[in-house]
Design a protein around this motif. Sequence first.
Motif, PDB file in Angstrom:
ATOM      1  N   GLU A  56       0.600  -1.014  -0.124  1.00  0.00           N
ATOM      2  CA  GLU A  56      -0.121   0.022  -0.018  1.00  0.00           C
ATOM      3  C   GLU A  56       0.880   1.313  -0.054  1.00  0.00           C
ATOM      4  O   GLU A  56       2.147   1.261   0.734  1.00  0.00           O
ATOM      5  N   ARG A  57       0.404   2.194  -0.660  1.00  0.00           N
ATOM      6  CA  ARG A  57       1.223   3.466  -0.705  1.00  0.00           C
ATOM      7  C   ARG A  57       0.935   4.191   0.727  1.00  0.00           C
ATOM      8  O   ARG A  57      -0.019   4.231   1.223  1.00  0.00           O
ATOM      9  N   ARG A  58       2.215   4.505   1.354  1.00  0.00           N
ATOM     10  CA  ARG A  58       2.092   5.182   2.650  1.00  0.00           C
ATOM     11  C   ARG A  58       1.901   6.610   2.344  1.00  0.00           C
ATOM     12  O   ARG A  58       2.233   7.325   1.223  1.00  0.00           O
ATOM     13  N   PRO A  59       1.421   7.170   3.344  1.00  0.00           N
ATOM     14  CA  PRO A  59       0.891   8.656   3.556  1.00  0.00           C
ATOM     15  C   PRO A  59       2.406   9.604   3.094  1.00  0.00           C
ATOM     16  O   PRO A  59       2.250  10.598   2.622  1.00  0.00           O
ATOM     17  N   THR A  60       3.573   9.023   3.457  1.00  0.00           N
ATOM     18  CA  THR A  60       4.753   9.703   3.141  1.00  0.00           C
ATOM     19  C   THR A  60       5.461   9.403   1.915  1.00  0.00           C
ATOM     20  O   THR A  60       6.418  10.090   1.366  1.00  0.00           O
ATOM     21  N   ASP A  61       4.625   8.620   1.144  1.00  0.00           N
ATOM     22  CA  ASP A  61       5.365   8.197  -0.267  1.00  0.00           C
ATOM     23  C   ASP A  61       5.273   9.083  -1.147  1.00  0.00           C
ATOM     24  O   ASP A  61       3.702   9.619  -1.227  1.00  0.00           O
ATOM     25  N   ALA A  62       6.125   9.778  -1.814  1.00  0.00           N
ATOM     26  CA  ALA A  62       5.929  10.703  -2.958  1.00  0.00           C
ATOM     27  C   ALA A  62       5.353   9.992  -4.107  1.00  0.00           C
ATOM     28  O   ALA A  62       5.886   8.683  -4.118  1.00  0.00           O
ATOM     29  N   ALA A  63       5.000  10.205  -5.319  1.00  0.00           N
ATOM     30  CA  ALA A  63       4.782   9.552  -6.316  1.00  0.00           C
ATOM     31  C   ALA A  63       4.952  10.700  -7.618  1.00  0.00           C
ATOM     32  O   ALA A  63       4.408  11.903  -7.566  1.00  0.00           O
ATOM     33  N   ARG A  64       5.448  10.205  -8.617  1.00  0.00           N
ATOM     34  CA  ARG A  64       5.428  10.826 -10.009  1.00  0.00           C
ATOM     35  C   ARG A  64       4.912   9.988 -11.071  1.00  0.00           C
ATOM     36  O   ARG A  64       5.314   8.687 -11.032  1.00  0.00           O
ATOM     37  N   ALA A  65       4.262  10.367 -12.027  1.00  0.00           N
ATOM     38  CA  ALA A  65       3.511   9.567 -13.140  1.00  0.00           C
ATOM     39  C   ALA A  65       4.497   8.778 -13.695  1.00  0.00           C
ATOM     40  O   ALA A  65       4.391   7.643 -13.885  1.00  0.00           O
ATOM     41  N   HIS A  66       5.643   9.431 -14.058  1.00  0.00           N
ATOM     42  CA  HIS A  66       6.724   8.837 -15.024  1.00  0.00           C
ATOM     43  C   HIS A  66       7.444   7.802 -14.250  1.00  0.00           C
ATOM     44  O   HIS A  66       8.159   7.188 -14.939  1.00  0.00           O
ATOM     45  N   TRP A  67       7.360   7.688 -13.095  1.00  0.00           N
ATOM     46  CA  TRP A  67       8.009   6.567 -12.128  1.00  0.00           C
ATOM     47  C   TRP A  67       7.359   5.271 -12.631  1.00  0.00           C
ATOM     48  O   TRP A  67       8.001   4.224 -12.319  1.00  0.00           O
ATOM     49  N   PHE A  68       6.231   5.471 -13.306  1.00  0.00           N
ATOM     50  CA  PHE A  68       5.794   4.124 -13.707  1.00  0.00           C
ATOM     51  C   PHE A  68       6.284   3.502 -15.008  1.00  0.00           C
ATOM     52  O   PHE A  68       5.787   2.612 -15.665  1.00  0.00           O
ATOM     53  N   ALA A  69       7.158   4.547 -15.603  1.00  0.00           N
ATOM     54  CA  ALA A  69       7.546   4.191 -17.025  1.00  0.00           C
ATOM     55  C   ALA A  69       8.329   3.026 -17.220  1.00  0.00           C
ATOM     56  O   ALA A  69       8.127   2.105 -18.038  1.00  0.00           O
ATOM     57  N   LEU A  70       9.241   2.725 -16.329  1.00  0.00           N
ATOM     58  CA  LEU A  70       9.967   1.481 -16.512  1.00  0.00           C
ATOM     59  C   LEU A  70       9.372   0.215 -16.309  1.00  0.00           C
ATOM     60  O   LEU A  70       9.485  -0.707 -16.995  1.00  0.00           O
ATOM     61  N   PRO A  71       8.562   0.072 -15.412  1.00  0.00           N
ATOM     62  CA  PRO A  71       7.726  -1.148 -15.086  1.00  0.00           C
ATOM     63  C   PRO A  71       6.827  -1.161 -16.239  1.00  0.00           C
ATOM     64  O   PRO A  71       6.789  -2.468 -17.085  1.00  0.00           O
ATOM     65  N   LEU A  72       6.090  -0.073 -16.848  1.00  0.00           N
ATOM     66  CA  LEU A  72       5.198  -0.372 -18.386  1.00  0.00           C
ATOM     67  C   LEU A  72       6.109  -0.658 -19.117  1.00  0.00           C
ATOM     68  O   LEU A  72       5.644  -1.360 -20.287  1.00  0.00           O
ATOM     69  N   LEU A  73       7.074  -0.248 -19.321  1.00  0.00           N
ATOM     70  CA  LEU A  73       8.142  -0.491 -20.319  1.00  0.00           C
ATOM     71  C   LEU A  73       8.517  -2.070 -20.731  1.00  0.00           C
ATOM     72  O   LEU A  73       8.434  -2.731 -21.630  1.00  0.00           O
ATOM     73  N   ARG A  74       8.478  -2.721 -19.421  1.00  0.00           N
ATOM     74  CA  ARG A  74       8.475  -4.090 -19.601  1.00  0.00           C
ATOM     75  C   ARG A  74       7.276  -4.888 -19.905  1.00  0.00           C
ATOM     76  O   ARG A  74       7.258  -6.092 -20.423  1.00  0.00           O
ATOM     77  N   ALA A  75       6.242  -4.387 -19.692  1.00  0.00           N
ATOM     78  CA  ALA A  75       4.845  -4.814 -20.137  1.00  0.00           C
ATOM     79  C   ALA A  75       4.346  -4.673 -21.436  1.00  0.00           C
ATOM     80  O   ALA A  75       3.723  -5.516 -21.751  1.00  0.00           O
ATOM     81  N   VAL A  76       5.104  -3.645 -22.240  1.00  0.00           N
ATOM     82  CA  VAL A  76       4.373  -3.387 -23.538  1.00  0.00           C
ATOM     83  C   VAL A  76       5.477  -4.177 -24.468  1.00  0.00           C
ATOM     84  O   VAL A  76       6.801  -3.960 -24.535  1.00  0.00           O
ATOM     85  N   GLU A  77       5.064  -4.926 -25.710  1.00  0.00           N
ATOM     86  CA  GLU A  77       6.103  -5.554 -26.474  1.00  0.00           C
ATOM     87  C   GLU A  77       5.848  -4.840 -27.922  1.00  0.00           C
ATOM     88  O   GLU A  77       4.935  -4.118 -28.006  1.00  0.00           O
ATOM     89  N   GLY A  78       6.762  -5.137 -28.573  1.00  0.00           N
ATOM     90  CA  GLY A  78       7.089  -4.304 -29.896  1.00  0.00           C
ATOM     91  C   GLY A  78       7.695  -3.292 -30.020  1.00  0.00           C
ATOM     92  O   GLY A  78       8.815  -3.136 -29.242  1.00  0.00           O
ATOM     93  N   GLN A  79       7.498  -2.261 -30.853  1.00  0.00           N
ATOM     94  CA  GLN A  79       8.341  -1.088 -30.881  1.00  0.00           C
ATOM     95  C   GLN A  79       7.588   0.175 -31.481  1.00  0.00           C
ATOM     96  O   GLN A  79       6.720   0.110 -32.272  1.00  0.00           O
TER      97      GLN A  79
END
Length: 208
Positions: free
Chosen positions: A107-130
């Motif tokens: 679970e995200r903690r109240p003290t956790d910062a977040a930025r949208a682009h921090w999801f980029a590397l996990p999603l890069l693994r999930a998308v196939e192709g070019q």
Amino acid sequence: MSPRRSYDQYCSAARALDLVGDRWTLLIVRELLGGPRRYTDLHADLPGVSTDVLASRLKDMERDGLTTRRRLPPPGAAYVYELTARGRDLLPVLQALGRWGEPELGERRPTDAARAHWFALPLLRAVEGQGVVEVRLEEGEFHLRVGAEDGPVYGDGPAPAEPDARLLLDTETCTALAQGELALPDAVRTGRVTVTGDGAVAKALREA
């Protein structure tokens, strides 16, 4: 500039940690995988790092051949930092580290910062192709350069040109993808991710 500390061990893992084992170094690499960044932008997207530590890490990384610094032409005339080819070689290291750390997200903690682009590397693994994939979340937008062989692998904000696919999803779904609890094709089939676009990546996701 202080001399680089070393484990003084004749081991490639120890040598690697001599370069990237200091606190914040790999997170700076994460930010620079999105392309050249100004010091102020890096500081804004690395909440918790002090200005002294960030400046020190950037100097060390430049000395060790992981980054370079260059001045933008007018009217920008600001200095930007960017990864060298050796620095970009850390992408699979960060992806493997992220995969290993997936169970620790919880679970995200109240003290956790977040930025949208921090999801980029996990999603890069999930998308196939070019191709270029634009991702829209409540926190903001970013785009992926799927299959890129050099240069930035993602960028903050919308794609600079018409992307091959656009993904619209909520943060809960993106977190499930980042944690490995949900596969992207399954998320598309169940309607948790909306795919638009006419590129090969969009067609492959809709047909998966």
